[in-house]
Motif scaffolding. Structure first.
Motif, PDB file in Angstrom:
ATOM      1  N   TYR A  62      -4.875 -27.121  13.491  1.00  0.00           N
ATOM      2  CA  TYR A  62      -5.216 -27.709  12.206  1.00  0.00           C
ATOM      3  C   TYR A  62      -6.447 -26.982  11.678  1.00  0.00           C
ATOM      4  O   TYR A  62      -7.531 -27.113  12.228  1.00  0.00           O
ATOM      5  CB  TYR A  62      -5.505 -29.207  12.353  1.00  0.00           C
ATOM      6  CG  TYR A  62      -4.337 -29.955  12.945  1.00  0.00           C
ATOM      7  CD1 TYR A  62      -3.263 -30.331  12.153  1.00  0.00           C
ATOM      8  CD2 TYR A  62      -4.303 -30.255  14.302  1.00  0.00           C
ATOM      9  CE1 TYR A  62      -2.179 -31.000  12.707  1.00  0.00           C
ATOM     10  CE2 TYR A  62      -3.233 -30.922  14.859  1.00  0.00           C
ATOM     11  CZ  TYR A  62      -2.166 -31.289  14.054  1.00  0.00           C
ATOM     12  OH  TYR A  62      -1.099 -31.939  14.602  1.00  0.00           O
ATOM     13  N   PHE A  63      -6.244 -26.181  10.642  1.00  0.00           N
ATOM     14  CA  PHE A  63      -7.345 -25.498   9.983  1.00  0.00           C
ATOM     15  C   PHE A  63      -7.863 -26.443   8.908  1.00  0.00           C
ATOM     16  O   PHE A  63      -7.125 -26.777   7.975  1.00  0.00           O
ATOM     17  CB  PHE A  63      -6.875 -24.193   9.339  1.00  0.00           C
ATOM     18  CG  PHE A  63      -6.443 -23.148  10.331  1.00  0.00           C
ATOM     19  CD1 PHE A  63      -7.389 -22.347  10.960  1.00  0.00           C
ATOM     20  CD2 PHE A  63      -5.106 -22.951  10.625  1.00  0.00           C
ATOM     21  CE1 PHE A  63      -6.995 -21.370  11.865  1.00  0.00           C
ATOM     22  CE2 PHE A  63      -4.702 -21.984  11.527  1.00  0.00           C
ATOM     23  CZ  PHE A  63      -5.651 -21.190  12.149  1.00  0.00           C
ATOM     24  N   VAL A  64      -9.100 -26.874   9.028  1.00  0.00           N
ATOM     25  CA  VAL A  64      -9.664 -27.834   8.087  1.00  0.00           C
ATOM     26  C   VAL A  64     -10.746 -27.117   7.274  1.00  0.00           C
ATOM     27  O   VAL A  64     -11.685 -26.550   7.843  1.00  0.00           O
ATOM     28  CB  VAL A  64     -10.256 -29.064   8.800  1.00  0.00           C
ATOM     29  CG1 VAL A  64     -10.730 -30.097   7.790  1.00  0.00           C
ATOM     30  CG2 VAL A  64      -9.233 -29.676   9.759  1.00  0.00           C
ATOM     31  N   ALA A  65     -10.596 -27.156   5.959  1.00  0.00           N
ATOM     32  CA  ALA A  65     -11.540 -26.476   5.070  1.00  0.00           C
ATOM     33  C   ALA A  65     -11.708 -27.287   3.796  1.00  0.00           C
ATOM     34  O   ALA A  65     -10.852 -28.108   3.446  1.00  0.00           O
ATOM     35  CB  ALA A  65     -11.039 -25.075   4.736  1.00  0.00           C
ATOM     36  N   SER A  66     -12.785 -27.036   3.103  1.00  0.00           N
ATOM     37  CA  SER A  66     -12.970 -27.685   1.808  1.00  0.00           C
ATOM     38  C   SER A  66     -12.184 -26.895   0.757  1.00  0.00           C
ATOM     39  O   SER A  66     -11.878 -25.711   0.945  1.00  0.00           O
ATOM     40  CB  SER A  66     -14.448 -27.748   1.431  1.00  0.00           C
ATOM     41  OG  SER A  66     -14.928 -26.464   1.120  1.00  0.00           O
ATOM     42  N   TYR A  67     -11.853 -27.550  -0.340  1.00  0.00           N
ATOM     43  CA  TYR A  67     -11.156 -26.868  -1.423  1.00  0.00           C
ATOM     44  C   TYR A  67     -11.960 -25.674  -1.925  1.00  0.00           C
ATOM     45  O   TYR A  67     -11.389 -24.697  -2.410  1.00  0.00           O
ATOM     46  CB  TYR A  67     -10.878 -27.839  -2.581  1.00  0.00           C
ATOM     47  CG  TYR A  67      -9.722 -28.759  -2.307  1.00  0.00           C
ATOM     48  CD1 TYR A  67      -8.415 -28.284  -2.296  1.00  0.00           C
ATOM     49  CD2 TYR A  67      -9.921 -30.104  -2.049  1.00  0.00           C
ATOM     50  CE1 TYR A  67      -7.342 -29.128  -2.041  1.00  0.00           C
ATOM     51  CE2 TYR A  67      -8.861 -30.958  -1.792  1.00  0.00           C
ATOM     52  CZ  TYR A  67      -7.574 -30.458  -1.787  1.00  0.00           C
ATOM     53  OH  TYR A  67      -6.529 -31.295  -1.531  1.00  0.00           O
ATOM     54  N   ASP A  68     -13.273 -25.727  -1.800  1.00  0.00           N
ATOM     55  CA  ASP A  68     -14.125 -24.616  -2.227  1.00  0.00           C
ATOM     56  C   ASP A  68     -13.862 -23.346  -1.425  1.00  0.00           C
ATOM     57  O   ASP A  68     -14.185 -22.254  -1.871  1.00  0.00           O
ATOM     58  CB  ASP A  68     -15.608 -24.978  -2.068  1.00  0.00           C
ATOM     59  CG  ASP A  68     -16.049 -26.043  -3.049  1.00  0.00           C
ATOM     60  OD1 ASP A  68     -15.339 -26.289  -4.041  1.00  0.00           O
ATOM     61  OD2 ASP A  68     -17.122 -26.642  -2.813  1.00  0.00           O
ATOM     62  N   HIS A  69     -13.316 -23.477  -0.235  1.00  0.00           N
ATOM     63  CA  HIS A  69     -13.078 -22.332   0.638  1.00  0.00           C
ATOM     64  C   HIS A  69     -11.588 -22.058   0.844  1.00  0.00           C
ATOM     65  O   HIS A  69     -11.207 -21.403   1.812  1.00  0.00           O
ATOM     66  CB  HIS A  69     -13.753 -22.549   1.996  1.00  0.00           C
ATOM     67  CG  HIS A  69     -15.234 -22.581   1.905  1.00  0.00           C
ATOM     68  ND1 HIS A  69     -15.942 -23.756   1.816  1.00  0.00           N
ATOM     69  CD2 HIS A  69     -16.149 -21.589   1.861  1.00  0.00           C
ATOM     70  CE1 HIS A  69     -17.225 -23.479   1.737  1.00  0.00           C
ATOM     71  NE2 HIS A  69     -17.383 -22.173   1.761  1.00  0.00           N
ATOM     72  N   LYS A  70     -10.765 -22.545  -0.063  1.00  0.00           N
ATOM     73  CA  LYS A  70      -9.324 -22.355   0.075  1.00  0.00           C
ATOM     74  C   LYS A  70      -8.973 -20.878  -0.109  1.00  0.00           C
ATOM     75  O   LYS A  70      -9.283 -20.279  -1.132  1.00  0.00           O
ATOM     76  CB  LYS A  70      -8.574 -23.196  -0.960  1.00  0.00           C
ATOM     77  CG  LYS A  70      -7.078 -23.174  -0.786  1.00  0.00           C
ATOM     78  CD  LYS A  70      -6.388 -24.134  -1.732  1.00  0.00           C
ATOM     79  CE  LYS A  70      -4.908 -24.149  -1.481  1.00  0.00           C
ATOM     80  NZ  LYS A  70      -4.209 -25.085  -2.351  1.00  0.00           N
TER      81      LYS A  70
END
Length: 147
Positions: free
Chosen positions: A26-34
């Motif tokens: 599961y790669f979890v990132a903020s939308y800012d780093h999509k």
């Protein structure tokens, strides 16, 4: 396996190793780093931007026997308390002793910055770091699997 993916430089390596050992990622990132293209195998989860929102998402879902890849010392510390295996993108495996040392250094660095003294920052990420990560994560998953 959970990956704090906002600034993780070893996403491709994680995908390769997870596939080899048949682990879900599961790669979890903020939308800012999509990223523009999602080339890594695994499930991508995007979280609203906000201080610590990715960390909180991971902490609310992670549990003992999971593996976490992060360069965030605070997140690593909290995950260790839950029995999670934690590794940095440079291949450093954290345990109770090493995380305390890292937290102490983080505190001292923050104290220096508040006083207007700034260090050089982290060393550049190298191919040696990448290889160390690959070997260490492979060994960790092999050990967890009992191989």
């Amino acid at each position: 396996m959970y990956v704090d993916a906002d600034a993780c430089p070893v996403k491709k390596e994680i995908s390769q190793i997870a596939k080899k050992f048949n682990w879900n990622v599961y790669f979890v990132a903020s939308y800012d780093h999509k990223p523009k293209e999602l080339q890594e195998n695994g499930e991508w989860i995007f979280i609203d931007a906000g201080k610590d929102s990715v960390d909180l998402f991971i902490l609310n879902r992670i549990h003992a026997t999971n593996v976490l890849v992060t360069q965030d010392i605070g997140l690593a510390s909290l995950a260790l308390a839950k029995g999670v295996h934690v590794i940095s993108p440079r291949g450093k495996v954290y345990n109770e002793e090493s995380i305390q040392i890292a937290l102490d250094f983080r505190y001292l660095s923050a104290k220096e910055r508040r006083q207007g003294r700034y260090g050089k920052g982290p060393k550049p990420f190298t191919s040696k770091d990448r290889n160390n990560f690959f070997q260490t994560l492979s060994g960790m998953l092999s050990e967890i699997a009992g191989d």
